[in-house]
Design a protein around this motif. Structure first.
Motif, short mmCIF file in Angstrom:
data_model
loop_
_atom_site.label_atom_id
_atom_site.label_comp_id
_atom_site.label_asym_id
_atom_site.label_seq_id
_atom_site.Cartn_x
_atom_site.Cartn_y
_atom_site.Cartn_z
N VAL A 69 0.84 -1.21 0.00
CA VAL A 69 0.00 0.00 0.00
C VAL A 69 0.87 1.25 0.00
O VAL A 69 0.63 2.20 -0.76
N ARG A 70 1.91 1.26 0.83
CA ARG A 70 2.78 2.45 0.88
C ARG A 70 3.51 2.66 -0.44
O ARG A 70 3.59 3.80 -0.94
N ILE A 71 4.02 1.60 -1.01
CA ILE A 71 4.74 1.73 -2.28
C ILE A 71 3.79 2.16 -3.39
O ILE A 71 4.13 2.99 -4.24
N GLY A 72 2.59 1.59 -3.41
CA GLY A 72 1.61 1.99 -4.42
C GLY A 72 1.24 3.46 -4.31
O GLY A 72 1.10 4.16 -5.33
N PHE A 73 1.09 3.95 -3.09
CA PHE A 73 0.76 5.37 -2.91
C PHE A 73 1.91 6.27 -3.39
O PHE A 73 1.68 7.30 -4.04
N THR A 110 -1.71 0.68 -7.17
CA THR A 110 -1.20 1.98 -7.61
C THR A 110 -2.27 2.73 -8.40
O THR A 110 -2.42 3.96 -8.26
N GLY A 111 -3.03 2.01 -9.21
CA GLY A 111 -4.08 2.65 -10.00
C GLY A 111 -5.21 3.20 -9.13
O GLY A 111 -5.77 4.27 -9.43
N VAL A 126 6.23 -2.18 -8.76
CA VAL A 126 6.71 -3.57 -8.73
C VAL A 126 8.21 -3.61 -8.45
O VAL A 126 8.69 -4.44 -7.67
N PHE A 127 8.96 -2.70 -9.08
CA PHE A 127 10.41 -2.67 -8.87
C PHE A 127 10.75 -2.37 -7.41
O PHE A 127 11.60 -3.04 -6.80
N LEU A 128 10.08 -1.38 -6.82
CA LEU A 128 10.37 -1.02 -5.44
C LEU A 128 9.97 -2.14 -4.48
O LEU A 128 10.68 -2.41 -3.50
#
Length: 231
Positions: free
Chosen positions: A86-90, A146-147, A123-125
């Protein structure tokens, strides 16, 4: 006969420990030769030492230390229950929105590329942070998260912009600029004067935003998982 008795007595004396055993116990009972306990009161008559010592167990050889096994990385389900995802997607969605707002040429090309790259970056992160190689399905789910954030941020910015423009009379000014005898201008005036039509237009735009701003990061996430899996 006396000689035999003397031999037997000496043999018995050699076999028994009569020199350390009293003839009578403290209770008054006469003790037999080499008696360990009193047959009447049970009192021990001397300290008995075992004729053999208990064999000490052989010391066990220490087992060679086993190298600590690294814990297996169990893939975590990519969903909104995964705090890291969730954090990376944000973060990826915020970066895509900021890039799309920059005054860079070709905005119609810049925005789609930015949101595709947002899914790829997410995805990379996530793979870099956890050490996991995501499948294409997991990458698509990462792009979907992310979307969702991308859609939410764009919708909030769009609503803020519309409120700011309407509060400054921007819509009324634009309506006055429209030609008086233009059919399209009349249709726009009628649509803005109909609340049901306004709601329908807003819902249509929200659906369009949702499809675009979730599909592009999903595509980027699946592409990122495929590329990283090959590497």
């Amino acid at each position: 006969m006396s000689a035999v008795s003397g031999v037997d007595a000496s043999a018995i004396a050699g076999m028994c420990q009569t020199e350390v055993v009293p003839e009578f116990c403290t209770c008054g009972a006469q003790l037999p030769p080499d008696a360990r306990f009193c047959h009447k009161c049970g009192k021990p008559q001397y300290d008995y030492k075992a004729s053999f010592e208990e064999a000490e167990p052989e010391p066990t050889q220490p087992q060679p230390a086993i190298a600590e096994l690294q814990p297996l990385r169990i893939p975590t389900d990519i969903s909104f229950h995964n705090g890291l995802a969730v954090r990376i997607g944000f973060i990826a969605a915020m970066g895509a929105v900021m890039v799309s707002l920059f005054p860079i040429p070709w905005p119609l090309v810049r925005a789609p590329i930015a949101f595709v790259l947002a899914g790829f970056l997410a995805v990379f992160l996530y793979s870099r942070r956890t050490g996991q190689i995501l499948t294409i399905r997991s990458g698509a789910r990462m792009g979907w998260i992310t979307g969702i954030f991308s859609f939410t941020l764009v919708t909030v910015l769009f609503a803020v912009a519309m409120v700011a423009v309407s509060s400054q009379g921007g819509f009324a000014e634009e309506l006055r600029k429209l030609p008086a005898n233009d059919a399209r201008a009349d249709m726009i005036r009628q649509a803005l004067g109909n609340p049901a039509m306004i709601v329908a237009v807003v819902v249509l735009y929200l659906m369009l935003f949702f499809i675009v701003f979730t599909a592009l990061p999903i595509l980027g996430g699946a592409l990122g998982a495929k590329v990283l899996e090959r590497q």
